[in-house]
Design a protein around this motif. Structure first.
Motif, mmCIF file in Angstrom:
data_model
loop_
_atom_site.group_PDB
_atom_site.id
_atom_site.type_symbol
_atom_site.label_atom_id
_atom_site.label_comp_id
_atom_site.label_asym_id
_atom_site.label_seq_id
_atom_site.Cartn_x
_atom_site.Cartn_y
_atom_site.Cartn_z
ATOM 1 N N TYR A 113 0.797 -1.141 -0.100
ATOM 2 C CA TYR A 113 -0.023 -0.018 0.042
ATOM 3 C C TYR A 113 0.886 1.254 -0.012
ATOM 4 O O TYR A 113 0.558 2.246 -0.779
ATOM 5 C CB TYR A 113 -1.007 -0.009 1.071
ATOM 6 C CG TYR A 113 -1.537 1.348 1.423
ATOM 7 C CD1 TYR A 113 -1.035 2.071 2.568
ATOM 8 C CD2 TYR A 113 -2.633 1.643 0.630
ATOM 9 C CE1 TYR A 113 -1.681 3.366 2.919
ATOM 10 C CE2 TYR A 113 -3.402 2.779 0.942
ATOM 11 C CZ TYR A 113 -2.834 3.840 1.865
ATOM 12 O OH TYR A 113 -3.409 4.885 2.325
ATOM 13 N N LYS A 114 1.770 1.310 0.898
ATOM 14 C CA LYS A 114 2.747 2.385 0.717
ATOM 15 C C LYS A 114 3.422 2.728 -0.490
ATOM 16 O O LYS A 114 3.635 3.717 -0.914
ATOM 17 C CB LYS A 114 3.831 2.118 2.020
ATOM 18 C CG LYS A 114 3.240 2.535 3.261
ATOM 19 C CD LYS A 114 4.414 2.217 4.386
ATOM 20 C CE LYS A 114 3.717 2.375 5.714
ATOM 21 N NZ LYS A 114 4.829 2.268 6.643
ATOM 22 N N LYS A 144 2.331 1.808 -3.646
ATOM 23 C CA LYS A 144 1.372 2.117 -4.525
ATOM 24 C C LYS A 144 0.912 3.732 -4.352
ATOM 25 O O LYS A 144 0.837 4.408 -5.178
ATOM 26 C CB LYS A 144 -0.009 1.331 -4.736
ATOM 27 C CG LYS A 144 0.557 0.043 -5.057
ATOM 28 C CD LYS A 144 0.687 -0.055 -6.307
ATOM 29 C CE LYS A 144 0.904 -1.554 -7.135
ATOM 30 N NZ LYS A 144 1.525 -1.416 -8.283
ATOM 31 N N ARG A 145 0.866 3.931 -2.965
ATOM 32 C CA ARG A 145 0.607 5.323 -2.584
ATOM 33 C C ARG A 145 1.881 6.333 -2.894
ATOM 34 O O ARG A 145 1.588 7.440 -3.345
ATOM 35 C CB ARG A 145 0.364 5.352 -1.035
ATOM 36 C CG ARG A 145 0.024 6.740 -0.511
ATOM 37 C CD ARG A 145 -0.265 6.519 0.918
ATOM 38 N NE ARG A 145 -0.655 7.879 1.370
ATOM 39 C CZ ARG A 145 -0.903 8.073 2.615
ATOM 40 N NH1 ARG A 145 -0.807 7.323 3.765
ATOM 41 N NH2 ARG A 145 -1.418 9.356 3.185
ATOM 42 N N ILE A 157 1.476 6.755 -6.781
ATOM 43 C CA ILE A 157 0.434 7.781 -7.147
ATOM 44 C C ILE A 157 0.720 9.136 -6.660
ATOM 45 O O ILE A 157 0.457 10.077 -7.617
ATOM 46 C CB ILE A 157 -0.722 7.271 -6.054
ATOM 47 C CG1 ILE A 157 -1.448 5.946 -6.714
ATOM 48 C CG2 ILE A 157 -2.013 8.457 -6.123
ATOM 49 C CD1 ILE A 157 -2.448 5.287 -5.651
ATOM 50 N N ALA A 158 1.681 9.395 -5.574
ATOM 51 C CA ALA A 158 2.042 10.608 -5.287
ATOM 52 C C ALA A 158 3.137 11.260 -6.360
ATOM 53 O O ALA A 158 2.977 12.391 -6.533
ATOM 54 C CB ALA A 158 2.590 10.827 -3.799
#
Length: 427
Positions: A162-163, A165-166, A169-170
């Protein structure tokens, strides 16, 4: 310990048991005896304080002045000792300081470990209570051991994914913002160029030329689009590359002074970091030395205070002995005064006269008792003889009584004749 047994291997379990044994042996052999000794000393001092008589404000003021004087003398002696023995003990002072610091840290860590163990036991109790509550409510058991570890690892992997992919995305969002800003800047620049071109056309009297030219170019481009698509694509790409190179060169030229300043600042930061580390090492060594000196001074002050307390107790004991001796001396003086006094009434009150009278009375009493003892010894033989005759007489009277009773009961057996003070039985 139960938790360790449930979800641990034999090697880790043995290691934990060895650590617990070492910790418990340290508590039993070092910490608890030292605490017990300190408690005994404090109890001894408190009992000593309770046994002593109550002190007034003047006594307290005198003791405070004496304590201040003793502290001043202690400080002077410490300074002299440091001036005298510091060069000799310079080799071993560092090791003693480190040993004292390590012992204090060891005690602090032991206390922290003990509190942590207590907290862990409380948390385990709370966990068992919560598990029982959840079992009663849901009817499902809480994950334990390897299942809980697998669940935690799964959550950690999901969290890292999750981190990641986050972060992607950022990065995409930031890139999108940069491209959007670039588009806005290019549009603004295009509009400005179009306005300048239109102004030049108006000035030259050929307004609309650029628009007409653009339309012609667009038509010609549309006509030859299928034929020259590849060449135009290559040309557009080369032009775009040239533009991008030009933009990169402009950005590099604009950022060159900033990069130089950044390099200088990095060098300054490295130098300052190195200086900070050196100063930190110096500070740590100085702090360790001061801490060890402080601990030694505290121990010496503690010992001197104990000596002061002992000296105070001996002083009070000597003072009480002195008072008792003064009282006895005063009694002896009063006795001597009454004994030497010409008044016979005062002389009778003296202890010597009283004891003399008592001695005379006891001597007279002993004399009377000795005379009485002598008389008893002299009359002992006759008295014993008389007692024996009396016992014989009693036996004779008893025999006569029995004979008289038999005579009354058996009259036909015989007859008793009394003649000349004698009794005869005639059959």
């Amino acid at each position: 310990m139960q938790h360790a047994v449930v979800d641990s291997k034999p090697e880790s379990l043995m290691k934990r048991l060895e650590e617990e044994i070492k910790f418990n042996s340290y508590l039993c052999t070092e910490k608890f005896p030292r605490e017990l000794e300190s408690k005994k000393q404090s109890l001894y001092f408190l009992q000593k304080v309770v046994s002593e008589p109550a002190m007034g404000q003047s006594d307290l003021n005198e003791l405070e002045t004496k304590i201040n004087e003793v502290n001043a003398q202690i400080n002077q002696l410490i300074e002299k000792r440091m001036m005298k023995y510091e060069p000799v003990d310079s080799k071993f002072s560092m090791y003693r300081q480190q040993a004292s610091i390590i012992s204090r840290k060891k005690e602090a860590k032991a206390e922290e470990l003990q509190t942590a163990k207590e907290e862990m036991s409380n948390m385990e109790k709370q966990m068992l209570q919560k598990a029982n509550q959840t079992r009663e409510l849901d009817g499902t058991e809480v994950l334990k051991g390897d299942e809980f570890k697998r669940y935690v690892n799964k959550l950690r992997s999901k969290n890292t994914f999750y981190k990641k992919k986050r972060l992607e995305i950022a990065e995409i969002t930031a890139e999108y913002g940069i491209l959007q800003r670039t588009e806005e800047l290019l549009k603004q620049r295009h509009e400005a160029i179009q306005q300048q071109l239109q102004a030049i056309e108006d000035k030259k009297g050929i307004s609309g030329y650029s628009y007409t030219q653009e339309e012609l170019e667009r038509v010609s481009a549309a006509k030859s689009e299928m034929d020259e698509m590849k060449g135009r694509t290559l040309d557009n790409m080369s032009e775009m590359v040239k533009k991008l190179n030009a933009l990169v060169a402009d950005k590099k030229s604009s950022l060159a002074p900033v990069i130089k300043e950044l390099r200088q600042l990095r060098q300054n930061c490295q130098e300052l970091t190195q200086q900070c580390d050196e100063k930190k090492v110096q500070y740590d060594s100085c702090a360790a030395g001061l801490e060890s000196n402080r601990s030694t001074l505290e121990q010496e002050v503690k010992g001197l205070r104990e000596e002061c307390i002992q000296e105070e107790s001996s002083y009070h004991y000597t003072n009480c002995t002195k008072r008792n001796l003064e009282v006895q001396l005063q009694r002896a003086k009063d006795e001597m005064k009454t004994y030497v006094s010409p008044d016979p009434q005062d002389r009778r009150k003296s202890i010597r006269e009283q004891y003399t009278r008592m001695i005379l009375e006891q001597e007279n009493l002993g004399k009377k008792l000795r005379e009485k003892q002598k008389a008893v010894r002299e009359s002992h033989g006759p008295n014993m003889k008389q007692a024996k005759m009396w016992r014989d007489f009693e036996q004779l009277m008893a025999c006569k009584r029995e004979c008289f009773l038999k005579q009354q009961n058996q009259a036909s057996v015989g007859q008793i004749i009394q003649e000349g003070g004698e009794d005869r039985l005639v059959l």
